[in-house]
Design an enzyme around this catalytic site. Structure first.
Site, PDB file in Angstrom:
ATOM      1  N   LYS A 173      12.649  -9.254   4.675  1.00 53.79           N
ATOM      2  CA  LYS A 173      13.452  -9.887   5.052  1.00 53.79           C
ATOM      3  C   LYS A 173      14.211 -10.224   6.281  1.00 53.79           C
ATOM      4  O   LYS A 173      14.604 -11.310   6.161  1.00 53.79           O
ATOM      5  CB  LYS A 173      13.746  -9.703   4.024  1.00 53.79           C
ATOM      6  CG  LYS A 173      13.382  -9.444   2.453  1.00 53.79           C
ATOM      7  CD  LYS A 173      14.199  -9.579   1.653  1.00 53.79           C
ATOM      8  CE  LYS A 173      13.417  -8.845  -0.121  1.00 53.79           C
ATOM      9  NZ  LYS A 173      14.562  -8.382  -1.043  1.00 53.79           N
ATOM     10  N   ARG A 225       2.478  -0.762   0.388  1.00 55.50           N
ATOM     11  CA  ARG A 225       3.325  -2.619   0.659  1.00 55.50           C
ATOM     12  C   ARG A 225       2.127  -3.234   1.042  1.00 55.50           C
ATOM     13  O   ARG A 225       0.823  -2.721   1.373  1.00 55.50           O
ATOM     14  CB  ARG A 225       3.925  -2.620   0.416  1.00 55.50           C
ATOM     15  CG  ARG A 225       4.274  -2.464   2.267  1.00 55.50           C
ATOM     16  CD  ARG A 225       5.569  -2.579   3.374  1.00 55.50           C
ATOM     17  NE  ARG A 225       7.064  -3.163   2.575  1.00 55.50           N
ATOM     18  CZ  ARG A 225       7.863  -2.876   2.574  1.00 55.50           C
ATOM     19  NH1 ARG A 225       8.059  -1.658   3.072  1.00 55.50           N
ATOM     20  NH2 ARG A 225       8.668  -3.334   1.389  1.00 55.50           N
ATOM     21  N   GLU A 239      16.046  -6.417  -4.529  1.00 53.21           N
ATOM     22  CA  GLU A 239      17.902  -6.412  -4.113  1.00 53.21           C
ATOM     23  C   GLU A 239      17.373  -7.827  -4.019  1.00 53.21           C
ATOM     24  O   GLU A 239      16.925  -8.658  -3.258  1.00 53.21           O
ATOM     25  CB  GLU A 239      17.752  -5.798  -2.933  1.00 53.21           C
ATOM     26  CG  GLU A 239      19.112  -5.223  -2.350  1.00 53.21           C
ATOM     27  CD  GLU A 239      19.711  -5.022  -1.415  1.00 53.21           C
ATOM     28  OE1 GLU A 239      18.631  -4.618  -0.642  1.00 53.21           O
ATOM     29  OE2 GLU A 239      20.765  -5.379  -1.189  1.00 53.21           O
TER      30      GLU A 239
END
Length: 609
Positions: free
Chosen positions: A266, A256, A31
């Site tokens: 983020k 992850r 994204e």
RNA sequence: GUGGGGAUCGGUCAAUGGCAGGCCGCCUGCCUUUGAAGCAGGAGACGAAGGUUCGAUUCCUUCUCCCCAUGCCA
């Protein structure tokens, strides 16, 4: 052939069983709401790596369905970073926003099939209706709305007749499902926001769940690799593909990446930038790809790192030294050696002719003969590293000390004759003598010295700025904060140290931004883009391993030191159970203290080995 | 009595119904004009309990612990 991970095994099985026809087709779907970090690198290496290994393709697709968070700046930086890492999506650059029209048609199709409805519930009401983890939800009052009315409402949603949140389009699945994602999930929401690509063409936007699988499908993806948190979404992913009757890729989830002493969120990385805890997304302390690049990491080292950390479903945390070792290995083979003094201490060679200069031959890279040789100027006044001299050296210190002889790399043996101090008692200069017979570093009489140190000729030295970096956070898990605490409290206040008067050998003049070197005995350094013609700026990528330092930092503990079961062993040796038993066990420093007869015990250090 | 996922040396990832292996880290030695690099060696693990089996880390059951899920984020 490297051993394969569980995803590769699954892919092989899929092809063998005929569930998919080769070639494999994957995608990396970020994204565009921030810069890529080392965690994304793992995903990139995985997706592009899978395609490479099985002779297929990997797309780059931006998952841009939330206009409120996404920006073109991020789209650009992401492409730049993926390319820098060495991967090529060729002509397959896609955007989920390119599929908005198709997605809209898909939604209409589901409405017509009685599988979707326009809901009037507010977000708060929807939450109430959804039920809880243990209790089923209730059907929306609008769930049985007529198809025609749904169609009409949905088209008016698109036409902009309603304000944000007034309606939503929902899938009609099962409000009693134990998987909350299946309790009539939202497919479309009204968002009067300008999208970075479609502008104001739309005021309704599909959710991730109603976009991702279909986008994969449209692109003929075979294997959709994503992280563990989407495991619960897989039934939905499958439901949409099935109900729509479209090509159905297989979603596979992996854990992850977590790296200790840093953060991958983020949101928090953005906070670090916005609150000026760092100088930007590409600050060399950031775990971003751009930060690592500026720090001096090579694409190869990052890919290598991703290779060795492996892929699994276990929620793991990688230790920072794994990353550091990956870049050391790469740079050891390709970085040219130079000499640079970070904290200069002046040395005057008393028996060397005043005003004279000679040039000595130095090897550029012992690991790479093709790197050749260079000349290094030598003269009467030099700089050496302050750390390389001690007036009263402890027994294990091999470097320069009063009356002691060491070798200046590629030059001569020198001996410290006297120490000059200022009024404050600080050492300002060393008076030494050299042995002309040892030119190049070898003594014809065969005598040895215990240390070789780096140096630079004072009159030829290039003064420059060197930035030394330490971990951004002082705790292994910065997100782990006590009640009322903030992750910012764990920031390491000393993560950046600027050395403004480093003295480097003249060969470095004109070095270009991004060039990498090993400063002998100190570490790997790269030229920062902040550099100007008259002020070179270097970043230390990583220090060399230093067994002297590691020993110094971990002083021996006395016999009798105690440690409980489960604690970290403070010293390698024989440990004895406290109390009357004579049971002993040999434990290495750093290991966990064992239990005794299956019970926790207190151990005492009995003998150091 | 929510659903889903997970658990192997200190860390991480493998393999395997029959001696559990690699990498990072740690320790020791060798070598060395970088206390680097390299080379050689070493310590160190199958979450627990049952069951199936000649034999289980692997298959089955139960348990424990950890992660994810209660956005109109992704």
């Amino acid at each position: 052939m490297k051993s394969s991970n569980f995803i590769e095994t699954a892919v092989e099985e899929d092809f063998a069983a005929g569930r998919f026809t080769p070639p494999i087709h994957t995608r990396f779907p970020p994204e565009p709401n921030g810069y890529l970090h080392i965690g994304h690198a793992k995903s990139i290496c995985l997706n592009f790596g899978l395609a490479e290994k099985f002779g297929g393709k990997c797309n780059l697709r931006f998952d841009d369905t939330n206009p409120t968070k996404e920006e073109t700046e991020y789209v650009d930086s992401i492409q730049n970073d993926v390319r820098w890492l060495g991967f090529d999506w060729e002509d397959r650059l896609y955007f989920a926003s390119d599929y908005f029209e198709t997605l809209y048609e898909y939604a209409v199709k589901l409405i017509k099939a009685g599988k979707a409805f326009v809901c009037d519930l507010s977000p708060e009401e929807m939450r109430e209706y959804r039920g809880t983890l243990k209790e089923p939800g209730r059907n929306s009052p609008n769930r049985d709305r007529a198809v025609d009315e749904n169609l009409d409402l949905f088209s008016r949603m698109r036409a902009g007749e309603f304000p944000d949140g007034a309606h939503s389009l929902r899938a009609k699945i099962d409000m009693a499902s134990p998987n909350l994602n299946m309790r009539d999930p939202v497919m479309y929401r009204i968002l009067h926001a300008t999208h970075h690509r479609t502008g104001d063409a739309w005021c309704i936007y599909p959710t991730y769940d109603f976009t991702h699988g279909q986008s994969d499908s449209i692109e003929a993806i075979t294997h959709s690799i994503c992280t563990l948190e989407f495991e619960n979404h897989r039934p939905l992913y499958d439901w949409y593909c099935r109900e729509l009757g479209i090509h159905h890729p297989r979603q596979i989830e992996f854990a992850r990446l977590n790296l200790n002493y840093t953060m991958m969120s983020k949101r928090r990385l953005l906070a670090l930038v916005k609150e000026n805890h760092v100088r930007g997304w590409d600050d060399p302390r950031m775990p971003t790809i751009s930060g690592l690049r500026r720090r001096g990491y090579t694409p190869e080292s990052i890919r290598n790192f991703c290779e060795r950390i492996g892929v699994a479903k276990f929620n793991s945390t990688i230790e920072f030294p794994v990353l550091e070792q990956a870049i050391r290995e790469d740079l050891n083979k390709r970085a040219n050696r130079v000499m640079g003094v970070l904290r200069p201490l002046k040395v005057v060679i008393e028996n060397y002719r005043e005003g004279e200069t000679e040039e000595l031959e130095a090897v550029n890279n012992p690991e790479d003969e093709s790197a050749g040789m260079r000349k290094v100027p030598f003269s009467r006044e030099l700089y050496i590293e302050r750390d390389d001299f001690m007036e009263e050296p402890p027994k294990k210190f091999f470097r320069l000390a009063p009356g002691r002889e060491v070798r200046l790399r590629y030059a001569y043996f020198i001996k410290c004759e006297s120490v000059v101090k200022n009024d404050a008692g600080e050492i300002t200069e060393l008076r030494c003598t050299y042995d002309p017979e040892t030119r190049g570093g070898n003594a014809p009489d065969g005598r040895k010295v215990k240390a070789t140190i780096h140096w630079v000729s004072a009159q030829h030295a290039l003064k420059s700025e060197v930035r030394l970096y330490d971990l951004l956070f002082k705790t292994a898990d910065p997100g782990d904060v006590p009640e009322g605490g903030d992750w910012r409290d764990n920031l390491n206040p000393n993560s950046l140290e600027v050395v403004s008067d480093a003295q480097l050998e003249p060969a470095l003049a004109g070095a270009a931004a991004g060039e990498r070197f090993q400063f002998e005995r100190l570490g790997y350094f790269t030229v920062d883009p902040d550099s100007t013609d008259d002020n070179l700026v270097f970043n230390r990528t990583v220090a060399l391993r230093d067994s002297y330092e590691t020993k110094k930092k971990q002083p021996r503990v006395p016999l009798g030191t105690k440690a409980r079961t489960g604690e970290k062993c403070p010293e390698t040796g024989v440990w004895k159970v406290s109390g009357d038993t004579a049971d002993t066990v040999s434990v290495n420093r750093g290991a966990k203290m064992p239990s005794h007869n299956d019970k926790a015990a207190t151990w005492e250090l009995h003998e150091i080995t």
